[in-house]
Write a protein that holds these residues in place. Sequence first.
Motif, PDB file in Angstrom:
ATOM      1  N   THR A  69     -10.031  28.260 -23.518  1.00 31.17           N
ATOM      2  CA  THR A  69     -11.362  27.705 -23.292  1.00 31.17           C
ATOM      3  C   THR A  69     -11.768  26.825 -24.473  1.00 31.17           C
ATOM      4  OG1 THR A  69     -12.412  29.646 -24.300  1.00 31.17           O
ATOM      5  CG2 THR A  69     -12.106  29.681 -21.908  1.00 31.17           C
ATOM      6  N   ALA A  70     -12.586  25.837 -24.173  1.00 35.42           N
ATOM      7  CA  ALA A  70     -13.154  24.942 -25.179  1.00 35.42           C
ATOM      8  C   ALA A  70     -14.475  24.446 -24.617  1.00 35.42           C
ATOM      9  CB  ALA A  70     -12.206  23.780 -25.481  1.00 35.42           C
ATOM     10  N   PRO A  71     -15.350  23.906 -25.445  1.00 39.36           N
ATOM     11  CA  PRO A  71     -16.618  23.387 -24.932  1.00 39.36           C
ATOM     12  C   PRO A  71     -16.390  22.382 -23.804  1.00 39.36           C
ATOM     13  CG  PRO A  71     -16.675  23.459 -27.320  1.00 39.36           C
ATOM     14  CD  PRO A  71     -15.272  23.787 -26.919  1.00 39.36           C
ATOM     15  N   GLY A  72     -16.941  22.682 -22.645  1.00 38.07           N
ATOM     16  CA  GLY A  72     -16.829  21.777 -21.505  1.00 38.07           C
ATOM     17  C   GLY A  72     -15.521  21.860 -20.746  1.00 38.07           C
ATOM     18  N   THR A  73     -14.600  22.771 -21.158  1.00 44.44           N
ATOM     19  CA  THR A  73     -13.275  22.847 -20.530  1.00 44.44           C
ATOM     20  C   THR A  73     -12.815  24.292 -20.449  1.00 44.44           C
ATOM     21  OG1 THR A  73     -12.684  20.702 -21.479  1.00 44.44           O
ATOM     22  CG2 THR A  73     -10.882  22.043 -20.621  1.00 44.44           C
ATOM     23  N   VAL A  74     -12.095  24.605 -19.381  1.00 43.49           N
ATOM     24  CA  VAL A  74     -11.407  25.881 -19.281  1.00 43.49           C
ATOM     25  C   VAL A  74     -10.039  25.625 -18.659  1.00 43.49           C
ATOM     26  CG1 VAL A  74     -12.510  26.423 -17.056  1.00 43.49           C
ATOM     27  CG2 VAL A  74     -11.454  28.248 -18.409  1.00 43.49           C
ATOM     28  N   ASP A 110     -16.186  18.628 -13.208  1.00 43.98           N
ATOM     29  CA  ASP A 110     -17.203  19.528 -13.756  1.00 43.98           C
ATOM     30  C   ASP A 110     -17.888  20.333 -12.657  1.00 43.98           C
ATOM     31  OD1 ASP A 110     -16.529  18.479 -16.144  1.00 43.98           O
ATOM     32  OD2 ASP A 110     -18.453  17.502 -16.557  1.00 43.98           O
ATOM     33  N   ASP A 111     -17.971  21.601 -12.893  1.00 41.88           N
ATOM     34  CA  ASP A 111     -18.621  22.501 -11.946  1.00 41.88           C
ATOM     35  C   ASP A 111     -18.841  23.843 -12.658  1.00 41.88           C
ATOM     36  OD1 ASP A 111     -19.674  23.619  -9.586  1.00 41.88           O
ATOM     37  OD2 ASP A 111     -18.248  22.474  -8.355  1.00 41.88           O
ATOM     38  N   GLU A 112     -19.467  24.778 -11.963  1.00 35.77           N
ATOM     39  CA  GLU A 112     -19.624  26.136 -12.477  1.00 35.77           C
ATOM     40  C   GLU A 112     -18.452  26.960 -11.946  1.00 35.77           C
ATOM     41  OE1 GLU A 112     -23.445  27.452 -11.224  1.00 35.77           O
ATOM     42  OE2 GLU A 112     -24.532  26.007 -12.464  1.00 35.77           O
ATOM     43  N   TRP A 113     -17.502  27.252 -12.825  1.00 38.08           N
ATOM     44  CA  TRP A 113     -16.224  27.811 -12.393  1.00 38.08           C
ATOM     45  C   TRP A 113     -16.146  29.318 -12.597  1.00 38.08           C
ATOM     46  CZ3 TRP A 113     -13.335  25.043  -9.339  1.00 38.08           C
ATOM     47  CH2 TRP A 113     -13.409  23.646  -9.421  1.00 38.08           C
ATOM     48  N   ARG A 114     -15.452  29.947 -11.635  1.00 45.73           N
ATOM     49  CA  ARG A 114     -15.148  31.384 -11.718  1.00 45.73           C
ATOM     50  C   ARG A 114     -13.663  31.591 -11.413  1.00 45.73           C
ATOM     51  NH1 ARG A 114     -18.539  33.671  -7.186  1.00 45.73           N
ATOM     52  NH2 ARG A 114     -18.370  31.514  -6.438  1.00 45.73           N
ATOM     53  N   VAL A 115     -13.103  32.598 -12.038  1.00 40.50           N
ATOM     54  CA  VAL A 115     -11.708  32.985 -11.802  1.00 40.50           C
ATOM     55  C   VAL A 115     -11.688  34.468 -11.463  1.00 40.50           C
ATOM     56  CG1 VAL A 115      -9.390  33.175 -12.780  1.00 40.50           C
ATOM     57  CG2 VAL A 115     -10.846  31.233 -13.391  1.00 40.50           C
ATOM     58  N   ALA A 116     -10.972  34.819 -10.366  1.00 42.22           N
ATOM     59  CA  ALA A 116     -10.911  36.208  -9.921  1.00 42.22           C
ATOM     60  C   ALA A 116      -9.459  36.672  -9.899  1.00 42.22           C
ATOM     61  CB  ALA A 116     -11.526  36.347  -8.529  1.00 42.22           C
ATOM     62  N   VAL A 117      -9.182  37.751 -10.610  1.00 43.00           N
ATOM     63  CA  VAL A 117      -7.821  38.303 -10.693  1.00 43.00           C
ATOM     64  C   VAL A 117      -7.822  39.674 -10.026  1.00 43.00           C
ATOM     65  CG1 VAL A 117      -5.950  39.045 -12.215  1.00 43.00           C
ATOM     66  CG2 VAL A 117      -7.365  37.069 -12.835  1.00 43.00           C
ATOM     67  N   GLU A 118      -6.969  39.827  -9.020  1.00 42.61           N
ATOM     68  CA  GLU A 118      -6.857  41.103  -8.308  1.00 42.61           C
ATOM     69  C   GLU A 118      -6.033  42.078  -9.150  1.00 42.61           C
ATOM     70  OE1 GLU A 118      -6.298  42.216  -3.613  1.00 42.61           O
ATOM     71  OE2 GLU A 118      -4.854  40.826  -4.518  1.00 42.61           O
ATOM     72  N   ALA A 174     -14.484  36.429 -13.327  1.00 41.50           N
ATOM     73  CA  ALA A 174     -14.990  35.908 -14.592  1.00 41.50           C
ATOM     74  C   ALA A 174     -15.722  34.607 -14.335  1.00 41.50           C
ATOM     75  CB  ALA A 174     -13.852  35.678 -15.574  1.00 41.50           C
ATOM     76  N   ALA A 175     -16.994  34.545 -14.697  1.00 45.38           N
ATOM     77  CA  ALA A 175     -17.810  33.334 -14.529  1.00 45.38           C
ATOM     78  C   ALA A 175     -18.015  32.694 -15.902  1.00 45.38           C
ATOM     79  CB  ALA A 175     -19.151  33.681 -13.894  1.00 45.38           C
ATOM     80  N   PHE A 176     -17.579  31.435 -16.034  1.00 45.15           N
ATOM     81  CA  PHE A 176     -17.721  30.716 -17.297  1.00 45.15           C
ATOM     82  C   PHE A 176     -19.034  29.939 -17.304  1.00 45.15           C
ATOM     83  CE2 PHE A 176     -13.231  31.466 -16.666  1.00 45.15           C
ATOM     84  CZ  PHE A 176     -12.836  31.945 -17.902  1.00 45.15           C
ATOM     85  N   PRO A 177     -19.794  30.059 -18.375  1.00 40.75           N
ATOM     86  CA  PRO A 177     -21.147  29.481 -18.376  1.00 40.75           C
ATOM     87  C   PRO A 177     -21.138  27.955 -18.399  1.00 40.75           C
ATOM     88  CG  PRO A 177     -20.590  30.318 -20.554  1.00 40.75           C
ATOM     89  CD  PRO A 177     -19.481  30.737 -19.644  1.00 40.75           C
ATOM     90  N   HIS A 182      -8.866  23.096 -15.598  1.00 38.94           N
ATOM     91  CA  HIS A 182      -7.461  22.733 -15.443  1.00 38.94           C
ATOM     92  C   HIS A 182      -6.710  23.984 -14.985  1.00 38.94           C
ATOM     93  CE1 HIS A 182      -7.898  18.801 -17.464  1.00 38.94           C
ATOM     94  NE2 HIS A 182      -8.806  19.442 -18.212  1.00 38.94           N
ATOM     95  N   LEU A 183      -6.136  23.908 -13.798  1.00 34.90           N
ATOM     96  CA  LEU A 183      -5.355  25.013 -13.278  1.00 34.90           C
ATOM     97  C   LEU A 183      -3.879  24.703 -13.484  1.00 34.90           C
ATOM     98  CD1 LEU A 183      -5.069  27.665 -11.684  1.00 34.90           C
ATOM     99  CD2 LEU A 183      -5.074  26.287  -9.576  1.00 34.90           C
ATOM    100  N   VAL A 184      -3.198  25.560 -14.241  1.00 32.41           N
ATOM    101  CA  VAL A 184      -1.770  25.398 -14.499  1.00 32.41           C
ATOM    102  C   VAL A 184      -1.043  26.511 -13.758  1.00 32.41           C
ATOM    103  CG1 VAL A 184       0.039  25.195 -16.224  1.00 32.41           C
ATOM    104  CG2 VAL A 184      -2.290  24.425 -16.760  1.00 32.41           C
ATOM    105  N   LEU A 185      -0.281  26.122 -12.750  1.00 32.46           N
ATOM    106  CA  LEU A 185       0.448  27.086 -11.940  1.00 32.46           C
ATOM    107  C   LEU A 185       1.895  27.159 -12.424  1.00 32.46           C
ATOM    108  CD1 LEU A 185       0.485  29.016  -9.524  1.00 32.46           C
ATOM    109  CD2 LEU A 185       0.978  27.046  -8.053  1.00 32.46           C
TER     110      LEU A 185
END
Length: 253
Positions: free
Chosen positions: A151-156, A191-199, A232-235, A241-244
């Motif tokens: 994470t960094a300011p303005g980026t995840v 840019d958006d309000e991003w969340r990541v969910a891990v099962e 996880a909701a990032f403020p 950036h999604l790296v698969l």
Amino acid sequence: MSRSRRRIGDHADAECESRSTRRAQSHVVGIALLLGITAVSLAGLTATVGTVVESNTAGVDAERVAADLDDALAPVESTGYHRGVVSYTDGRLHTVERTVRVLNASGEVRAVDAGGVVWEHGDHRVAFVAGAVVRGPPGNAVMDADPPLATAPGTVVVGVAALGDATFAYAGGGRVPLSTRTSHERTAHSDDEWRVAVETTTPRPWHAYFESHGATTTTRDFDGDGTDSVVAAFPGERTLHLVLHRLDLEAGR
């Protein structure tokens, strides 16, 4: 000597003999009880020692399996063909179904069938999911190797290791070779309000990890299969950036 005196003497001798017999019997019973108690104590001690030894062996196995899974799969470090071995004395090594979801303010943007590899032996457990290694049972697990997240300011940047269609289960001790052919795919989302969910079945270390990176976390069962996801909701608004990391895993002794 009169008859009465002889009878008294005979009675005294008989009483003494009876007392001696009772004492001898008491000694025999006492020794038998002592031997029985000793046998029970030794059996209990043997069982306790066996349990301790088995638990210690499983604990050593858990540490070894955690290190082996991290080295054998290595989603970030490896590209192309890579091979490793997972070794353990006893237990069960098997695959599980796990999903990682990326969501924005509107809903789900992408769902990745990440899969996972789990080793279990009694109360000891190690799981590789999404690039992280978690060691310990539900409720008492720790993050042994962090997931590929930055994470960094303005980026995840969210990295997800996906194991492909691998399905296997190995019971008992031994050495299980794991082979991967790894490729990497990167996509950027505006840019958006991003969340990541891990099962996961071990949510505590995931909550702690995401919160240490500035996210707020909740828990939700997205597909109703009984396995929750840590969300996880990032403020604020950020670029995601999604790296698969596609591993295409194969296993075989």
